[in-house]
Write a protein that holds these residues in place. Structure first.
Motif, PDB file in Angstrom:
ATOM      1  N   GLY A 326       0.832  -1.200   0.000  1.00 45.13           N
ATOM      2  CA  GLY A 326       0.000   0.000   0.000  1.00 45.13           C
ATOM      3  C   GLY A 326       0.863   1.244   0.000  1.00 45.13           C
ATOM      4  O   GLY A 326       2.044   1.215  -0.372  1.00 45.13           O
ATOM      5  N   GLU A 327       0.287   2.336   0.434  1.00 47.48           N
ATOM      6  CA  GLU A 327       0.967   3.626   0.396  1.00 47.48           C
ATOM      7  C   GLU A 327       2.108   3.667   1.406  1.00 47.48           C
ATOM      8  O   GLU A 327       1.997   3.168   2.527  1.00 47.48           O
ATOM      9  N   VAL A 328       3.235   4.250   0.988  1.00 46.68           N
ATOM     10  CA  VAL A 328       4.353   4.474   1.902  1.00 46.68           C
ATOM     11  C   VAL A 328       4.525   5.977   2.091  1.00 46.68           C
ATOM     12  O   VAL A 328       4.254   6.774   1.191  1.00 46.68           O
ATOM     13  N   HIS A 329       4.979   6.345   3.277  1.00 50.99           N
ATOM     14  CA  HIS A 329       5.137   7.768   3.590  1.00 50.99           C
ATOM     15  C   HIS A 329       6.356   8.353   2.892  1.00 50.99           C
ATOM     16  O   HIS A 329       6.342   9.488   2.432  1.00 50.99           O
ATOM     17  N   GLN A 330       7.424   7.563   2.818  1.00 52.70           N
ATOM     18  CA  GLN A 330       8.647   7.975   2.140  1.00 52.70           C
ATOM     19  C   GLN A 330       9.065   6.869   1.172  1.00 52.70           C
ATOM     20  O   GLN A 330       9.069   5.700   1.528  1.00 52.70           O
ATOM     21  N   GLN A 331       9.452   7.252  -0.030  1.00 52.52           N
ATOM     22  CA  GLN A 331       9.823   6.276  -1.051  1.00 52.52           C
ATOM     23  C   GLN A 331      11.220   5.709  -0.825  1.00 52.52           C
ATOM     24  O   GLN A 331      11.581   4.695  -1.417  1.00 52.52           O
ATOM     25  N   ARG A 332      11.994   6.348   0.006  1.00 50.41           N
ATOM     26  CA  ARG A 332      13.357   5.899   0.269  1.00 50.41           C
ATOM     27  C   ARG A 332      13.526   5.628   1.759  1.00 50.41           C
ATOM     28  O   ARG A 332      12.739   6.093   2.589  1.00 50.41           O
ATOM     29  N   ILE A 333      14.573   4.867   2.086  1.00 47.50           N
ATOM     30  CA  ILE A 333      14.899   4.598   3.481  1.00 47.50           C
ATOM     31  C   ILE A 333      15.180   5.911   4.195  1.00 47.50           C
ATOM     32  O   ILE A 333      15.900   6.769   3.678  1.00 47.50           O
ATOM     33  N   GLN A 334      14.631   6.080   5.384  1.00 45.12           N
ATOM     34  CA  GLN A 334      14.889   7.249   6.211  1.00 45.12           C
ATOM     35  C   GLN A 334      15.967   6.919   7.242  1.00 45.12           C
ATOM     36  O   GLN A 334      16.126   5.766   7.646  1.00 45.12           O
ATOM     37  N   LYS A 335      16.678   7.936   7.681  1.00 39.28           N
ATOM     38  CA  LYS A 335      17.730   7.739   8.678  1.00 39.28           C
ATOM     39  C   LYS A 335      17.487   8.656   9.864  1.00 39.28           C
ATOM     40  O   LYS A 335      17.173   9.832   9.692  1.00 39.28           O
ATOM     41  N   ALA A 336      17.607   8.109  11.059  1.00 41.86           N
ATOM     42  CA  ALA A 336      17.409   8.893  12.276  1.00 41.86           C
ATOM     43  C   ALA A 336      18.195   8.256  13.413  1.00 41.86           C
ATOM     44  O   ALA A 336      18.643   7.114  13.313  1.00 41.86           O
ATOM     45  N   GLY A 337      18.376   9.005  14.482  1.00 40.94           N
ATOM     46  CA  GLY A 337      19.199   8.529  15.596  1.00 40.94           C
ATOM     47  C   GLY A 337      18.433   7.730  16.621  1.00 40.94           C
ATOM     48  O   GLY A 337      18.482   8.024  17.808  1.00 40.94           O
ATOM     49  N   PHE A 338      17.726   6.695  16.197  1.00 37.38           N
ATOM     50  CA  PHE A 338      16.986   5.859  17.142  1.00 37.38           C
ATOM     51  C   PHE A 338      17.960   5.087  18.026  1.00 37.38           C
ATOM     52  O   PHE A 338      18.843   4.375  17.530  1.00 37.38           O
ATOM     53  N   ALA A 339      17.792   5.193  19.325  1.00 39.85           N
ATOM     54  CA  ALA A 339      18.676   4.489  20.251  1.00 39.85           C
ATOM     55  C   ALA A 339      18.595   2.983  20.072  1.00 39.85           C
ATOM     56  O   ALA A 339      19.585   2.268  20.241  1.00 39.85           O
ATOM     57  N   VAL A 340      17.427   2.480  19.720  1.00 42.24           N
ATOM     58  CA  VAL A 340      17.236   1.035  19.619  1.00 42.24           C
ATOM     59  C   VAL A 340      17.949   0.444  18.397  1.00 42.24           C
ATOM     60  O   VAL A 340      18.103  -0.776  18.296  1.00 42.24           O
ATOM     61  N   LEU A 341      18.418   1.288  17.487  1.00 46.29           N
ATOM     62  CA  LEU A 341      19.108   0.800  16.294  1.00 46.29           C
ATOM     63  C   LEU A 341      20.628   0.855  16.425  1.00 46.29           C
ATOM     64  O   LEU A 341      21.340   0.550  15.475  1.00 46.29           O
ATOM     65  N   LYS A 342      21.133   1.234  17.590  1.00 43.75           N
ATOM     66  CA  LYS A 342      22.556   1.527  17.720  1.00 43.75           C
ATOM     67  C   LYS A 342      23.409   0.325  18.098  1.00 43.75           C
ATOM     68  O   LYS A 342      24.450   0.471  18.722  1.00 43.75           O
ATOM     69  N   SER A 343      23.000  -0.853  17.705  1.00 46.78           N
ATOM     70  CA  SER A 343      23.858  -2.017  17.892  1.00 46.78           C
ATOM     71  C   SER A 343      24.924  -2.002  16.810  1.00 46.78           C
ATOM     72  O   SER A 343      24.605  -2.006  15.622  1.00 46.78           O
ATOM     73  N   PRO A 344      26.207  -1.990  17.184  1.00 50.18           N
ATOM     74  CA  PRO A 344      27.259  -1.881  16.179  1.00 50.18           C
ATOM     75  C   PRO A 344      27.524  -3.161  15.413  1.00 50.18           C
ATOM     76  O   PRO A 344      28.260  -3.148  14.428  1.00 50.18           O
ATOM     77  N   ASP A 345      26.923  -4.274  15.857  1.00 52.18           N
ATOM     78  CA  ASP A 345      27.253  -5.563  15.240  1.00 52.18           C
ATOM     79  C   ASP A 345      26.054  -6.303  14.682  1.00 52.18           C
ATOM     80  O   ASP A 345      26.198  -7.420  14.187  1.00 52.18           O
ATOM     81  N   ILE A 346      24.858  -5.736  14.740  1.00 59.10           N
ATOM     82  CA  ILE A 346      23.660  -6.390  14.225  1.00 59.10           C
ATOM     83  C   ILE A 346      22.965  -5.444  13.243  1.00 59.10           C
ATOM     84  O   ILE A 346      22.556  -4.344  13.631  1.00 59.10           O
ATOM     85  N   PRO A 347      22.816  -5.833  11.984  1.00 55.26           N
ATOM     86  CA  PRO A 347      22.022  -5.011  11.063  1.00 55.26           C
ATOM     87  C   PRO A 347      20.625  -4.780  11.648  1.00 55.26           C
ATOM     88  O   PRO A 347      19.973  -5.725  12.103  1.00 55.26           O
ATOM     89  N   SER A 348      20.192  -3.525  11.650  1.00 56.19           N
ATOM     90  CA  SER A 348      18.964  -3.168  12.361  1.00 56.19           C
ATOM     91  C   SER A 348      18.121  -2.218  11.539  1.00 56.19           C
ATOM     92  O   SER A 348      18.638  -1.394  10.781  1.00 56.19           O
ATOM     93  N   MET A 349      16.813  -2.330  11.721  1.00 54.77           N
ATOM     94  CA  MET A 349      15.880  -1.408  11.085  1.00 54.77           C
ATOM     95  C   MET A 349      14.688  -1.164  12.010  1.00 54.77           C
ATOM     96  O   MET A 349      14.389  -1.980  12.894  1.00 54.77           O
ATOM     97  N   LEU A 350      14.044  -0.037  11.803  1.00 56.21           N
ATOM     98  CA  LEU A 350      12.818   0.291  12.536  1.00 56.21           C
ATOM     99  C   LEU A 350      11.718   0.512  11.511  1.00 56.21           C
ATOM    100  O   LEU A 350      11.868   1.342  10.612  1.00 56.21           O
TER     101      LEU A 350
END
Length: 454
Positions: A326-350
């Protein structure tokens, strides 16, 4: 007559003194208990910040909470029968003006207490976290990681499979005292994210070569840093945090996928969202702003460039599947400083599944069939990512090796173009790019391409 008037005046004065004393006390409006797998959170709602003392007693085990100059105006909850720590709860008056709360415990526990400022959902709160205390001769208490879904994996029993399963950490955002965003019809983000996460975990477990670990599998709060640690303890290959977006403009709609931006957010909406989500850790009593300098240094030292690159690839696959839903808000991946994504050794997404602040999307998020479609779309993106970038020793790596071992190959000569090669072998240009992990049509002489099946 004079004595009667004097007696009435004295009674009135005493009543006024009692009312004045009560007015000076902090009102306790009630309390709540949240049960987590490794701790119990006891939350006291107060009309203002309250001074308090907390101490433990033995024989039997109890935790005493004295609220200075406070009175109980609301009710107290009954602990859940399966609560590992709290058996009962009672209250009384101490020293005339103080309120004493006593928690009867099933086992010794360590307590941490702190006050929280009002937010959009709750007023002033006193929070007491109780963690089971390990006594001599007793085994360590179970943690959120150790009792999660992955505990039955064969490696736990000492048998290492020839090809290991890929572990997907599925993180349901918010929980417990933190409801997350709330829609116009009262839909709470924490409930939606848990429902979608459970559906995604079931689909992950049903797919050969994949195994899910639910970071949160109930209505309790887990600190953001602890969510990363749970994923790391399970040796997760991918971390997926599920959320439902919100914005002040209720017309805004669509899904989004975020990865970590070390330097900050890429748009005003992303910055606003990152600030809102990161503030959730204040509910756990931790102010992340005080740790930014240390965290930035650690991130730089650990050089997570490869992890960030893989995060972007995985997130792009998931976004493509959501775009098909369905509809997406942004057509491209967004980047932000989410604390929960800050694992340096595990690929992560929100994954922001939809805007819960949009009335129509709020209704869709409540629909179980739509939740199923969201979970399936996310899984399809995960599977496509691992099919293209399989870690060694996994079933996905074995399958890719079998494909490449039997595949045709073409050594590029000077003057060759990718489109001409695809045409000569009768294959799609996109398939040729995908199998060889090419971002565009740029190739070089001497390079060997794997030719997909026609």
């Amino acid at each position: 007559m004079f004595r009667k008037l004097a007696r009435n005046s004295l009674l009135a004065a005493l009543m006024l003194m009692t009312v004045a004393a009560a007015a000076g006390q902090v009102s306790v409006d009630g309390a709540r208990i949240w049960n987590g797998p490794d701790h119990t959170r006891f939350v006291v709602d107060t009309e203002a910040p309250v001074e308090h003392k907390v101490f433990a007693l033995k024989d039997p085990h109890r935790l005493v909470i004295d609220l200075i100059d406070a009175r109980l105006d609301g009710g107290l909850p009954d602990p859940a029968a399966d609560d590992r720590v709290v058996a009962g709860l009672r209250s009384g008056i101490r020293a005339g003006d103080d309120l004493r709360l006593v928690l009867d415990l099933k086992q010794p526990a360590r307590a941490k207490s702190f006050n929280l400022e009002p937010n959009g959902t709750y007023g002033h709160r006193l929070v007491i976290d109780l963690m089971p205390k390990v006594e001599a001769g007793r085994s360590a208490p179970l943690t959120a990681a150790s009792i999660n879904r992955g505990s039955g994996h064969p490696s736990v029993h000492g048998v290492r499979p020839a090809t290991r399963d890929l572990v997907i950490a599925v993180d349901a955002g918010h929980g417990g005292e933190d409801p997350g965003a709330i829609g116009a019809h009262g839909t709470r983000e924490k409930d939606v994210t848990l429902a979608i996460s459970r559906k995604l975990a079931r689909r992950v477990d049903a797919h050969p070569g994949l195994r899910a670990v639910l970071v949160r599998d109930g209505d309790y709060y887990i600190r953001l840093r602890e969510r990363i640690e749970i994923a790391r303890k399970h040796k997760a290959d991918l971390f997926v945090s599920i959320h439902a977006d919100a914005f002040k403009d209720r017309r805004v709609r669509g899904s989004s996928v975020f990865t970590l931006s070390a330097g900050g957010a890429t748009s005003e909406a992303a910055r606003w969202l990152a600030e809102r989500e990161n503030r959730a850790d204040l509910i756990g009593g931790v102010d992340l702003k005080k740790r930014d300098d240390i965290l930035a240094t650690v991130l730089l030292e650990m050089s997570q460039n490869a992890t960030l690159e893989l995060s972007d690839v995985a997130a792009d696959k998931v976004l493509a599947k959501l775009r098909g839903l369905g509809e997406v808000h942004q057509q491209r991946i967004q980047k932000a400083g989410f604390a929960v994504l800050k694992s340096p050794d595990i690929p992560s997404m929100l994954v922001e599944t939809a805007f819960i602040s949009n009335p129509s999307e709020e209704q869709r998020l409540r629909d179980k069939a739509y939740q199923d479609r969201l979970a399936q779309a996310i899984l399809d993106g995960i599977v496509e990512y691992f099919a293209e970038y399989p870690p060694p020793g996994t079933r996905f790596a074995k399958a890719r090796s079998a494909i490449t071992a039997s595949a045709r190959r073409h050594r590029i000569e000077s003057g060759d173009t990718l489109s001409e090669i695809a045409q000569s072998y009768g294959v799609k240009l996109g398939s040729l790019r995908h199998l060889n992990r090419l971002d565009g049509d740029r190739i070089r002489a001497g390079q060997v391409l794997i030719i997909p099946e026609s």
